[in-house]
Every structure is written in C-alpha cells, then in structure tokens.
Design an enzyme around this catalytic site. Structure first.
Site: not given
Length: 431
Positions: A187, A256, A259, A323-324, A357, A416
């Site tokens: 939302q 990780q 998370h 990602e890492h 991080d 052109h």
C-alpha cells in the site's frame, strides 16, 4: 545447511537456484487489488491497511515535527554516535561518485556535453517491522541528498501504537527528511506510485521489502514509475579456502540467514577439512541467536558445496551472481580480479559483509536473485538523470552537416536531411 561434495557442472544449475517464491500469482493479484483500492480511496485505504496488516490505528498519516523531535530523546547516545559515523562514511564514499561536467568538441564547431540532473521526486520505502532498517534509510538518504533531489518522501510502517520507530525518525532528521508517511507494504508503494491526499506521487521508488513490496514495485514500474532495482530476499555467497576461519565464515553465513526465512546463504570451498567445520560452527552459533528460528528456516534452503579448484569456485560464483560475495581466501584481492557478477565484494578474512550493511561507506541496496549479472547496486547515479547537450556553430554545421545529409538520405529519412540542408543553404545566402 545442505551439503554437496564435488557436484558435476551439470548439477550446478540446480544448486544455483534461489528458493521458490511460492504463491506468486496470489501475491500479484493481491497487490493489484491494493493498488486499485489506494487509487480509489487514497488515505482512507492507507489507514485501513495500517489497521488490517500492521494492527495500528493511524489518524494522522504524516509524522509531525513534534514526533520527529521527540524521537531524538529516545535514541541512546551511543547509537546516535554510531549512526552519525556511518552517515559520514557513506557521505564520503558517495561524494566521490560525482562527475565533473566535461565538454567535448567532436568536430570543429560541434560541442557536446552531459549534465547530471537530480530525479525531482523520490520515494524511499523503509521496512519497519521486526527489524526496522534505519541503516537502509542511510543508504538511500545519503545519495538522494547528495544528488540534490528536491522532494524526498519516506514511507515506513507504523508500530502498533501508530508511531514510527524512533531510530528511523532520528535518522530521517539527520538526513533532513521531514515528509515521513506512516504506511508500509504494497500500500505504501501504491501511494508513492499514484499519490494520495497525504502522499505525493513520485518519479522513482527505492527500498527493499518482502515479496508483496517487491511485487508492488514491479507493478509500479509497469505503470510508468521507475524503481531502483529488482530486489528480493537477501543472500550471500562465501568462497573460502583452507586459510579461512570456520568461526568467521559461519558468522558471515548466519548474518544473512537471520534477515528472513527466504534468505539464502551459500558456501563454496575447495577444502574438505573446512566444510564440516563450518557446518558444525553454524549450528553452534545458530543456537545463540535471538532470531535463530528465522535463520534456521533460511538455512534449510542454503548450501555448502565442496568444489575441486579455485577456478571452479569462481566460475560457480559468477554464474550464481550473488548480492554479497565474501572472498575468505589467501590473496583475496588477486582472486577478486576474476569476479564479473556480484553486487558487492568483501575481501579477506577481516572484512565481514556486516560492515558493508552498516558503516564502511559502500551501499547495501544491491541486486539479488541473480540480477547482479546485469544490474549495479544503488549509488549516487541512481538518483540522477544524465541529460546530453550540444551546440553547433556555423563552422560546425559545415563540418557535420554533410555527414548527416548522406546518412539520413541512406535511411530514406528526407526530412532529417532537409533540416540540415536548409540551414546550410541559409549560411550560403548569408555569405
């Protein structure tokens, strides 16, 4: 963790798969319903979802100046100092990403240059549930401020009492962000994409979130609002040789895994002795974690893989595109020269991913799910547009004009060519 020893390359593709998202169609349909509802009912819909999904009664959607000021007193001095230091490090690193305007004369009288212009209205989404990510607010707010974005809108979920986490408010104040909306989930993304009475519509949306937030960002992108990058559950891949510390490697994997239950951690090693030591150490450290139940769910979809050579480990990693990426190996910097796909790389035994991080200076908003093969992490450039400019003098038109005429005629684009020809003829007339 699932353990695999010397899998064939034919098996690698299976080992490189991320955890299945599950119920993707239901998530997408629910997000579409939320977007339609927010478009139709605006603030009323945001209050409804705050009650339904966050269990919060929210009357005023925007945080007041009094709320923001009061938050400072609630944040311990030690944490304030740490956040200020992380802010300084991030500012220093991202400041180096500014580009000087360079003007190039491609031909005599033909000058071209490029100018960086900030995205005018940006929305920052900061999760605020079980783990309020004030660090992510730093990661997004610093480059947004450096870029000079005129309007920054922060959305974050309210707590049960309808307030915003005080550390997020303190961090926002440090960044000079005052438009803070108590809205979370899909939302909030819908409000940022289309606007409501309290939430201005923005041009680009930044920030991580759960699968509903990720689906909402993708839907916003389909409807013409830019997003930072495809970002899903967090992940890390550790390449470790016999010189690595099992204790350090286990801690990095767990950092990780905690998370979320859909996070993924992967260990690659060419040391048959190290692998069982790490697996054992993961179990030992796991028992000590407050979020051990969450981490355990993530570990169920995580892998420890024994390969034969450093070259195999590097090849596997580049295919996975983490990602890492942590290189817990001897001569990590030399090893890193072969890295072609990763969001952010951490070199050596004393460089934990957790430093990136929070406070080393690099950005932790990074591509996941294999998107590191073709996306970069968030940087100063993420908040800028690059606009090219050119100026042509009479001399320049005489040099470049015939080139344009020939090329335009060859493509059958007579208008052109005439746009140049008429100007050249006017120059002859003036002469």
């Amino acid at each position: 963790m699932q353990v695999f020893q010397y899998p064939s390359q034919q098996e690698w593709a299976t080992l490189q798969q991320r955890p299945a998202a599950g119920e993707a169609r239901q998530v997408e349909e629910r997000v579409r319903q939320i977007f339609d509802d927010v478009r139709q009912r605006g603030d009323e819909a945001l209050r409804h979802y705050a009650q339904e999904l966050d269990g919060a009664q929210v009357t005023e959607l925007r945080a007041t100046a009094e709320e923001i000021a009061a938050a400072v007193a609630q944040v311990p001095a030690e944490l304030q100092t740490a956040i200020r230091q992380a802010h300084a490090n991030l500012w220093k690193f991202h400041l180096t990403q500014r580009e000087a305007e360079v003007r190039v004369e491609t031909m005599p009288g033909v000058t071209c240059w490029r100018k960086s212009v900030p995205v005018q209205r940006v929305g920052l989404y900061i999760p605020g549930g079980t783990a309020p990510l004030f660090s992510t607010l730093l990661m997004l707010g610093v480059p947004a401020r450096l870029a000079g974005c005129p309007e920054i809108v922060l959305c974050t979920p309210p707590r049960k009492d309808g307030s915003v986490n005080p550390v997020i408010l303190f961090t926002a104040q440090l960044l000079g962000i005052s438009l803070i909306v108590k809205a979370g989930g899909a939302q909030a993304v819908a409000a940022l994409a289309g606007g409501t009475e309290s939430v201005p519509a923005v041009d680009k949306i930044f920030g991580p979130g759960n699968r509903y937030v990720t689906a909402a960002k993708q839907l916003a992108a389909q409807r013409g609002v830019a997003i930072d990058l495809p970002a899903g559950p967090s992940e890390v891949l550790v390449i470790a040789d016999k010189t690595a510390s099992p204790v350090f490697v286990a801690a990095d994997l767990l950092s990780q895994a905690e998370h979320g239950p859909d996070s993924q951690v992967v260990l690659l090693t060419d040391s048959a002795e190290l692998l069982p030591q790490v697996v054992e150490e993961v179990e030992r450290q796991l028992a000590e974690l407050p979020r051990r139940d969450v981490a355990r769910l993530a570990l169920a979809e995580s892998r420890a893989v024994l390969l034969r050579t450093p070259e195999e480990m590097l090849f596997f990693s580049n295919q996975y595109a983490p990602e890492h990426l942590i290189l817990a190996v001897r001569d990590a910097e030399k090893f890193s020269e072969g890295v072609t796909s990763a969001g952010s790389v951490f070199l050596g035994h004393l460089t934990p991913e957790a430093a990136g991080d929070y406070a080393s200076g690099t950005n932790h908003t990074l591509p996941t799910g294999g998107y590191a093969r073709n996306y970069s992490g968030v940087s100063l450039d993420s908040f800028l547009k690059k606009i090219t400019f050119q100026r042509i003098t009479a001399e320049g038109l005489q040099h470049v004009g015939p080139v344009v005429e020939i090329m335009a005629e060859a493509e059958g684009l007579r208008a052109h060519a005439r746009a140049v020809t008429l100007r050249l003829e006017s120059l002859l007339g003036d002469a």
